[in-house]
Design an enzyme around this catalytic site. Structure first.
Site, mmCIF file in Angstrom:
data_model
loop_
_atom_site.group_PDB
_atom_site.id
_atom_site.type_symbol
_atom_site.label_atom_id
_atom_site.label_comp_id
_atom_site.label_asym_id
_atom_site.label_seq_id
_atom_site.Cartn_x
_atom_site.Cartn_y
_atom_site.Cartn_z
ATOM 1 N N HIS A 67 6.205 2.943 10.440
ATOM 2 C CA HIS A 67 5.532 3.542 9.265
ATOM 3 C C HIS A 67 5.840 5.036 9.236
ATOM 4 O O HIS A 67 5.317 5.803 10.044
ATOM 5 C CB HIS A 67 4.014 3.336 9.343
ATOM 6 C CG HIS A 67 3.282 3.842 8.134
ATOM 7 N ND1 HIS A 67 2.366 3.084 7.449
ATOM 8 C CD2 HIS A 67 3.325 5.028 7.478
ATOM 9 C CE1 HIS A 67 1.876 3.785 6.433
ATOM 10 N NE2 HIS A 67 2.444 4.975 6.427
ATOM 11 N N HIS A 73 6.953 8.623 6.663
ATOM 12 C CA HIS A 73 7.237 9.315 5.396
ATOM 13 C C HIS A 73 8.371 10.299 5.621
ATOM 14 O O HIS A 73 8.238 11.221 6.436
ATOM 15 C CB HIS A 73 5.991 10.059 4.897
ATOM 16 C CG HIS A 73 4.856 9.135 4.610
ATOM 17 N ND1 HIS A 73 4.666 8.573 3.364
ATOM 18 C CD2 HIS A 73 3.882 8.632 5.406
ATOM 19 C CE1 HIS A 73 3.606 7.769 3.411
ATOM 20 N NE2 HIS A 73 3.116 7.794 4.638
ATOM 21 N N LEU A 74 9.460 10.109 4.899
ATOM 22 C CA LEU A 74 10.621 11.003 5.054
ATOM 23 C C LEU A 74 10.786 11.960 3.891
ATOM 24 O O LEU A 74 11.594 12.879 3.960
ATOM 25 C CB LEU A 74 11.911 10.186 5.222
ATOM 26 C CG LEU A 74 12.146 9.551 6.594
ATOM 27 C CD1 LEU A 74 13.396 8.658 6.558
ATOM 28 C CD2 LEU A 74 12.279 10.606 7.684
ATOM 29 N N ASN A 82 6.427 6.305 -1.283
ATOM 30 C CA ASN A 82 5.562 7.103 -2.177
ATOM 31 C C ASN A 82 6.191 8.451 -2.526
ATOM 32 O O ASN A 82 5.612 9.503 -2.307
ATOM 33 C CB ASN A 82 4.148 7.276 -1.591
ATOM 34 C CG ASN A 82 4.119 8.004 -0.262
ATOM 35 O OD1 ASN A 82 5.071 7.968 0.500
ATOM 36 N ND2 ASN A 82 3.006 8.672 0.020
ATOM 37 N N LYS A 110 5.104 -2.093 -0.118
ATOM 38 C CA LYS A 110 3.918 -1.312 0.252
ATOM 39 C C LYS A 110 2.874 -1.348 -0.841
ATOM 40 O O LYS A 110 3.163 -1.073 -2.013
ATOM 41 C CB LYS A 110 4.336 0.137 0.522
ATOM 42 C CG LYS A 110 3.198 1.091 0.832
ATOM 43 C CD LYS A 110 2.587 0.841 2.213
ATOM 44 C CE LYS A 110 1.316 1.652 2.430
ATOM 45 N NZ LYS A 110 1.526 2.868 3.163
ATOM 46 N N HIS A 159 -2.070 -0.168 2.624
ATOM 47 C CA HIS A 159 -2.971 0.967 2.840
ATOM 48 C C HIS A 159 -4.363 0.403 2.586
ATOM 49 O O HIS A 159 -4.774 0.235 1.443
ATOM 50 C CB HIS A 159 -2.644 2.129 1.901
ATOM 51 C CG HIS A 159 -3.508 3.322 2.163
ATOM 52 N ND1 HIS A 159 -3.032 4.493 2.686
ATOM 53 C CD2 HIS A 159 -4.854 3.499 2.030
ATOM 54 C CE1 HIS A 159 -4.027 5.350 2.850
ATOM 55 N NE2 HIS A 159 -5.148 4.773 2.454
ATOM 56 N N HIS A 193 -1.846 1.818 9.686
ATOM 57 C CA HIS A 193 -2.626 2.922 10.281
ATOM 58 C C HIS A 193 -4.108 2.598 10.401
ATOM 59 O O HIS A 193 -4.947 3.265 9.794
ATOM 60 C CB HIS A 193 -2.409 4.235 9.514
ATOM 61 C CG HIS A 193 -2.376 4.129 8.008
ATOM 62 N ND1 HIS A 193 -3.369 3.552 7.268
ATOM 63 C CD2 HIS A 193 -1.457 4.550 7.106
ATOM 64 C CE1 HIS A 193 -3.076 3.623 5.987
ATOM 65 N NE2 HIS A 193 -1.911 4.218 5.864
ATOM 66 N N LEU A 237 -5.222 10.469 5.681
ATOM 67 C CA LEU A 237 -5.886 9.271 5.178
ATOM 68 C C LEU A 237 -5.225 8.037 5.782
ATOM 69 O O LEU A 237 -4.000 7.980 5.806
ATOM 70 C CB LEU A 237 -5.798 9.213 3.653
ATOM 71 C CG LEU A 237 -6.702 10.229 2.934
ATOM 72 C CD1 LEU A 237 -6.371 10.290 1.459
ATOM 73 C CD2 LEU A 237 -8.182 9.879 3.146
ATOM 74 N N ASP A 294 3.111 7.158 10.864
ATOM 75 C CA ASP A 294 2.596 7.716 9.602
ATOM 76 C C ASP A 294 2.796 9.233 9.568
ATOM 77 O O ASP A 294 1.992 9.958 8.978
ATOM 78 C CB ASP A 294 1.126 7.360 9.368
ATOM 79 C CG ASP A 294 0.712 7.545 7.910
ATOM 80 O OD1 ASP A 294 1.599 7.672 7.041
ATOM 81 O OD2 ASP A 294 -0.493 7.576 7.643
ATOM 82 N N ALA A 303 -3.388 15.185 2.130
ATOM 83 C CA ALA A 303 -3.621 14.405 3.345
ATOM 84 C C ALA A 303 -2.295 14.152 4.044
ATOM 85 O O ALA A 303 -1.312 13.787 3.401
ATOM 86 C CB ALA A 303 -4.272 13.083 2.989
HETATM 87 O O1 DOR Z 1 -2.420 11.048 5.363
HETATM 88 C C1 DOR Z 1 -1.672 10.406 4.636
HETATM 89 N N1 DOR Z 1 -0.532 10.946 4.140
HETATM 90 N N2 DOR Z 1 -1.990 9.163 4.311
HETATM 91 C C2 DOR Z 1 -1.301 8.468 3.413
HETATM 92 O O2 DOR Z 1 -1.672 7.361 3.146
HETATM 93 C C3 DOR Z 1 -0.150 9.061 2.716
HETATM 94 C C4 DOR Z 1 0.430 10.146 3.479
HETATM 95 C C5 DOR Z 1 1.389 10.992 2.679
HETATM 96 O O3 DOR Z 1 2.271 10.458 2.032
HETATM 97 O O4 DOR Z 1 1.262 12.223 2.731
HETATM 98 ZN ZN ZN Z 2 1.649 6.519 5.332
#
Ligand code: DOR
Ligand code: ZN
Length: 343
Positions: A13, A15-16, A41, A99, A136, A174, A219, A247, A263
């Site tokens: 999991h 985020h790039l 996202n 997702k 999520h 997560h 989150l 995450d 977040a």
């Molecule tokens: O803390 C978080 N950041 N939770 C998420 O679900 C998304 C993520 C983000 O893309 O920044």
């Molecule tokens: Zn995430």
């Protein structure tokens, strides 16, 4: 034990982001992990196979010379995702999962699902094509206490969903609560969960330590100590339903240190080292390899990696910040030591 050699881990999991942010963070992950499940996202979200393949090409192009790393792509589920889109994603060979974000739950989730019922046709196609659903798992109802949103999601949505789609493979992403640990443990074999390093190492006091700490806001939000302990217990249990997903969620300093901050906790710079700390604290370093390197691959029905990494018990100071396009990125533990290092 002050040296630990592990089969190279994967991050299930991650985020790039894109553009300059992608170029800034990707080397950290590629140094440690062989593969990562890449979250969709972006702005706009990655909702089609064509978009996912184009994003994959941008990630490969951003890799440092000589790096060997495989991005496993995901589609962003919307109210309008069609069964045909799922079939196309599967046929592409590069899309590992879909997702689910509840609309409004988190960063760039505005196009997320407004009502799970609207996705039943897509979920049926995913069940048929054996395409995992990554959830999520939080309700978005403003009337629900922010610390209870995961627990209520289980009660109101997840319990029913696993019965309605018994063959659908689901990753509860997560997880942060004792209730989530218990749900996954008792759920049928098709249900697994990822666990972040920050939810293993921190409880909600970390958000308010001598003042508000925006870099500890993510989150699902950090929970009280009993939940951290339950999640750590699951991670070190050796139960293959629980595996690593950082995450790691980079946001520039300006987006974090502001009146309404984003977040996300950035952990990719120490993406495996932080887990080693948590497992060591639990006296369970021998359980790290299964959690980090085996169980996720097995769940996704991918081969386990065959090369290895070595961690040494040697403290190093995390930089106070990293370059991040025209902004700065504040990593977890900025300016403070992490107890394990990559050899
Ligand atoms: O803390 C978080 N950041 N939770 C998420 O679900 C998304 C993520 C983000 O893309 O920044
Ligand atoms: Zn995430």
């Amino acid at each position: 034990m002050d040296r630990l050699t592990l089969t190279r881990p994967d991050d299930w999991h991650l985020h790039l982001r894109d553009g300059a942010a992608l170029a800034a963070v990707l080397p950290h992950t590629a140094q440690r992990f062989a593969r990562a499940i890449v979250m969709p996202n972006l702005k706009p979200p990655v909702t089609t196979t064509a978009q996912a393949l184009a994003y994959r090409a941008r990630i490969l192009a951003a890799l440092p010379r000589g790096a060997v790393f495989t991005p496993l792509m995901t589609l962003y589920l919307t109210d309008n995702t069609t069964p045909q889109e799922i079939a196309e994603a599967k046929a592409s060979g590069h899309i590992a999962a879909v997702k689910y974000y509840p609309a409004g739950a988190t960063t760039n989730s505005e196009s997320g699902v407004t009502d799970l019922k609207k996705t039943y046709a897509a979920l049926g196609a995913m069940e048929q094509h054996d395409m995992p659903l990554l959830m999520h798992g939080e309700v978005t109802d403003g009337g629900v206490d922010v610390f209870d949103r995961e627990k209520i999601f289980i009660e109101h949505h997840l319990s029913d969903l696993v019965k309605r789609f018994p063959k659908l493979r689901i990753v509860f992403e997560h997880i942060t609560t004792q209730e989530a640990v218990e749900f996954v443990r008792e759920a049928p074999g098709a249900v697994a969960a990822t666990i972040t390093a920050h939810h293993l190492l921190l409880n909600r006091n970390a958000i308010f330590e001598d003042g508000v700490r925006p870099h500890h806001y993510c989150l699902p939000v950090l929970k009280r100590e009993k939940h951290r302990a339950a999640v750590l217990g699951a991670a070190v249990s050796g139960n293959p339903k629980f595996f690593l997903g950082t995450d790691s969620a980079p946001h520039g300093r300006r987006a974090k240190e502001t009146a309404c901050g984003c977040a996300g906790v950035y952990t990719a710079h120490a993406g495996i080292e932080l887990y080693a700390e948590a497992f060591e604290q639990a006296g369970a370093l021998d359980k790290l390899e299964g959690f980090a390197s085996f169980f996720g691959a097995d769940f996704y029905r991918l081969p386990r990696n065959t090369d290895s990494i070595t961690l040494v018990k040697q403290a190093w100071d995390v930089p106070r910040e990293y370059a991040f396009g025209d902004d700065a990125l504040i990593p977890l533990r900025a300016g403070r030591p992490v107890g394990w290092a990559l050899d």
